[in-house]
Design a protein around this motif. Structure first.
Motif, PDB file in Angstrom:
ATOM      1  N   HIS A  69       7.609   9.037  -5.915  1.00 28.08           N
ATOM      2  CA  HIS A  69       7.043   9.720  -7.088  1.00 28.08           C
ATOM      3  C   HIS A  69       5.533   9.904  -6.966  1.00 28.08           C
ATOM      4  N   CYS A  70       5.039  11.025  -7.519  1.00 28.53           N
ATOM      5  CA  CYS A  70       3.580  11.228  -7.508  1.00 28.53           C
ATOM      6  C   CYS A  70       3.037  11.180  -8.937  1.00 28.53           C
ATOM      7  N   ASN A  71       3.889  10.801  -9.906  1.00 29.39           N
ATOM      8  CA  ASN A  71       3.462  10.872 -11.314  1.00 29.39           C
ATOM      9  C   ASN A  71       3.393   9.500 -11.974  1.00 29.39           C
ATOM     10  N   ARG A  72       3.209   8.466 -11.184  1.00 36.83           N
ATOM     11  CA  ARG A  72       3.221   7.133 -11.797  1.00 36.83           C
ATOM     12  C   ARG A  72       1.840   6.764 -12.322  1.00 36.83           C
ATOM     13  N   ASN A  73       1.824   6.139 -13.492  1.00 35.65           N
ATOM     14  CA  ASN A  73       0.572   5.666 -14.074  1.00 35.65           C
ATOM     15  C   ASN A  73       0.380   4.218 -13.596  1.00 35.65           C
ATOM     16  N   ILE A  74      -0.364   4.077 -12.511  1.00 34.24           N
ATOM     17  CA  ILE A  74      -0.459   2.770 -11.841  1.00 34.24           C
ATOM     18  C   ILE A  74      -1.052   1.713 -12.776  1.00 34.24           C
ATOM     19  N   LYS A  75      -2.114   2.094 -13.487  1.00 36.31           N
ATOM     20  CA  LYS A  75      -2.763   1.111 -14.367  1.00 36.31           C
ATOM     21  C   LYS A  75      -1.779   0.608 -15.430  1.00 36.31           C
ATOM     22  N   LYS A  76      -1.022   1.545 -15.999  1.00 35.86           N
ATOM     23  CA  LYS A  76      -0.069   1.172 -17.054  1.00 35.86           C
ATOM     24  C   LYS A  76       1.029   0.262 -16.479  1.00 35.86           C
ATOM     25  N   LEU A  77       1.506   0.596 -15.284  1.00 33.18           N
ATOM     26  CA  LEU A  77       2.557  -0.232 -14.670  1.00 33.18           C
ATOM     27  C   LEU A  77       2.069  -1.662 -14.461  1.00 33.18           C
ATOM     28  N   ILE A  78       0.830  -1.767 -13.951  1.00 28.71           N
ATOM     29  CA  ILE A  78       0.285  -3.117 -13.699  1.00 28.71           C
ATOM     30  C   ILE A  78       0.101  -3.841 -15.032  1.00 28.71           C
ATOM     31  N   ASP A  79      -0.433  -3.115 -16.027  1.00 28.00           N
ATOM     32  CA  ASP A  79      -0.666  -3.743 -17.337  1.00 28.00           C
ATOM     33  C   ASP A  79       0.642  -4.238 -17.956  1.00 28.00           C
ATOM     34  N   GLU A  80       1.727  -3.525 -17.673  1.00 28.69           N
ATOM     35  CA  GLU A  80       3.012  -3.908 -18.274  1.00 28.69           C
ATOM     36  C   GLU A  80       3.757  -4.958 -17.441  1.00 28.69           C
ATOM     37  N   SER A  81       3.211  -5.262 -16.262  1.00 31.77           N
ATOM     38  CA  SER A  81       3.843  -6.295 -15.423  1.00 31.77           C
ATOM     39  C   SER A  81       3.201  -7.649 -15.752  1.00 31.77           C
ATOM     40  N   TYR A  82       3.675  -8.698 -15.065  1.00 33.60           N
ATOM     41  CA  TYR A  82       3.076 -10.021 -15.291  1.00 33.60           C
ATOM     42  C   TYR A  82       1.721 -10.175 -14.603  1.00 33.60           C
ATOM     43  N   LEU A  83       1.418  -9.300 -13.638  1.00 37.29           N
ATOM     44  CA  LEU A  83       0.207  -9.497 -12.834  1.00 37.29           C
ATOM     45  C   LEU A  83      -1.054  -9.500 -13.688  1.00 37.29           C
ATOM     46  N   GLN A  84      -2.035 -10.267 -13.213  1.00 38.30           N
ATOM     47  CA  GLN A  84      -3.324 -10.300 -13.902  1.00 38.30           C
ATOM     48  C   GLN A  84      -4.371  -9.712 -12.962  1.00 38.30           C
ATOM     49  N   THR A 109       0.850  -1.188   0.000  1.00 36.49           N
ATOM     50  CA  THR A 109       0.000   0.000   0.000  1.00 36.49           C
ATOM     51  C   THR A 109       0.890   1.244   0.000  1.00 36.49           C
ATOM     52  N   LEU A 110       0.620   2.128  -0.916  1.00 32.39           N
ATOM     53  CA  LEU A 110       1.322   3.415  -1.056  1.00 32.39           C
ATOM     54  C   LEU A 110       2.834   3.224  -1.157  1.00 32.39           C
ATOM     55  N   SER A 111       3.259   2.142  -1.764  1.00 31.14           N
ATOM     56  CA  SER A 111       4.695   1.841  -1.819  1.00 31.14           C
ATOM     57  C   SER A 111       5.256   1.766  -3.234  1.00 31.14           C
ATOM     58  N   LEU A 112       4.394   1.515  -4.207  1.00 26.88           N
ATOM     59  CA  LEU A 112       4.875   1.351  -5.581  1.00 26.88           C
ATOM     60  C   LEU A 112       5.521   2.645  -6.095  1.00 26.88           C
ATOM     61  N   CYS A 113       5.112   3.754  -5.481  1.00 24.77           N
ATOM     62  CA  CYS A 113       5.667   5.067  -5.830  1.00 24.77           C
ATOM     63  C   CYS A 113       7.152   5.165  -5.485  1.00 24.77           C
ATOM     64  N   ILE A 156      -2.475 -10.755  -5.031  1.00 21.37           N
ATOM     65  CA  ILE A 156      -1.612  -9.587  -4.837  1.00 21.37           C
ATOM     66  C   ILE A 156      -2.562  -8.414  -4.635  1.00 21.37           C
ATOM     67  N   LEU A 157      -2.479  -7.822  -3.437  1.00 14.97           N
ATOM     68  CA  LEU A 157      -3.450  -6.795  -3.039  1.00 14.97           C
ATOM     69  C   LEU A 157      -2.735  -5.454  -2.954  1.00 14.97           C
ATOM     70  N   LEU A 158      -3.204  -4.507  -3.738  1.00 16.02           N
ATOM     71  CA  LEU A 158      -2.488  -3.231  -3.834  1.00 16.02           C
ATOM     72  C   LEU A 158      -3.404  -2.043  -3.574  1.00 16.02           C
ATOM     73  N   MET A 159      -2.873  -1.049  -2.876  1.00 16.60           N
ATOM     74  CA  MET A 159      -3.535   0.262  -2.786  1.00 16.60           C
ATOM     75  C   MET A 159      -2.450   1.283  -3.125  1.00 16.60           C
ATOM     76  N   GLU A 160      -2.490   1.804  -4.334  1.00 14.02           N
ATOM     77  CA  GLU A 160      -1.375   2.636  -4.797  1.00 14.02           C
ATOM     78  C   GLU A 160      -1.870   3.965  -5.354  1.00 14.02           C
ATOM     79  N   HIS A 161      -1.036   4.981  -5.203  1.00 20.32           N
ATOM     80  CA  HIS A 161      -1.432   6.307  -5.710  1.00 20.32           C
ATOM     81  C   HIS A 161      -0.595   6.683  -6.929  1.00 20.32           C
ATOM     82  N   VAL A 205      -6.110   7.281  -6.374  1.00 19.30           N
ATOM     83  CA  VAL A 205      -5.833   6.086  -5.555  1.00 19.30           C
ATOM     84  C   VAL A 205      -6.481   4.865  -6.212  1.00 19.30           C
ATOM     85  N   ASN A 206      -5.663   3.842  -6.378  1.00 16.17           N
ATOM     86  CA  ASN A 206      -6.096   2.603  -7.050  1.00 16.17           C
ATOM     87  C   ASN A 206      -6.114   1.450  -6.060  1.00 16.17           C
ATOM     88  N   LEU A 207      -7.244   0.758  -5.973  1.00 15.81           N
ATOM     89  CA  LEU A 207      -7.282  -0.521  -5.246  1.00 15.81           C
ATOM     90  C   LEU A 207      -7.259  -1.609  -6.312  1.00 15.81           C
TER      91      LEU A 207
END
Ligand code: SAM
Length: 206
Positions: A166-181, A109-113, A135-140, A193-195
């Protein structure tokens, strides 16, 4: 920014993250995601242990990681307050050598930044998480509001210097580009804020 510098910044921010843990709006979101954690849980970037009140004590065995010694001290106090048995590891998440497929849940939570190579870090979660785990995430990150996103992009260098993240990360794009589903996701506060409820993709290791 060098790692030692980032660690020192977080060491000095303990009070801020202890207070973030008192923010009711954040806490509603924490509760929503953390209540899904079960079994062997790895919480990365645990900070001051703000998620601890929302775990189902009877269903979890938590290992918590943070590279800041001051955050770990604060999280230990929180674990004691909430009578939660937690194994603490003071280390850089990116340097962890965890067994593959060894956790039922990975929580961040709030760590991917904070991570220098967030996609590589997400892919580590993918490896550490069991096939049927979560994998449970709460990211900004960036907002769907263009003005807010523009402002976040503009202030990011200063934000990083002050806060260490960082406060400028595109969380959806990062997840989409990772292996996670992604199983399910929700966005709040102008989508800043993304859950995210995700599962690992084990095909990538076969
Ligand atoms: C923004 S705080 C969030 C804390 C907590 N997860 C919460 O929701 O309040 C980020 C935390 O991640 C830790 N952190 C950042 N980068 C890290 C890394 N590479 N390895 C381990 N911990 C890290 C920081 O020390 C800090 O405690």
């Amino acid at each position: 920014m060098e790692k030692d510098q980032r660690i020192r910044k977080y060491d000095k921010q303990v009070k801020i993250y202890e207070n973030t843990g008192k923010n009711q709006k954040f806490n509603e979101l924490r509760k929503k995601i953390i209540k899904n954690a079960y079994g062997k849980v790895l919480e990365v970037g645990v900070g001051a242990g703000a998620n601890f009140p929302y775990y189902n004590k009877k269903n979890v065995e938590i290992t918590a990681v943070d590279f800041s010694s001051e955050m770990i001290k604060s999280a230990k106090r929180a674990a004691s307050t909430y009578q939660l048995k937690v194994e603490f590891i003071q280390n850089d998440v990116d340097k962890l050598l965890m067994e593959q497929n060894s956790y039922d849940c990975i929580v961040s939570t709030l760590s991917l930044c904070s991570y220098p190579e967030p996609i590589a870090t997400l892919n580590k979660f993918n490896g550490w998480c069991r096939k049927d785990g979560s994998i449970l995430l709460m990211e900004h990150g960036l907002s769907s509001n263009q003005f807010l996103s523009f402002a976040k992009k503009m202030i990011d260098p200063l934000h990083t210097k002050i806060a260490g993240c960082h406060c400028n990360r595109n969380i959806k794009k990062l997840i989409d580009e990772s292996y996670l589903q992604v199983d399910h996701s929700e966005r709040y506060w102008s989508d800043i804020v993304n859950l995210i409820w995700a599962k690992p993709n084990k095909q990538v290791f076969t």
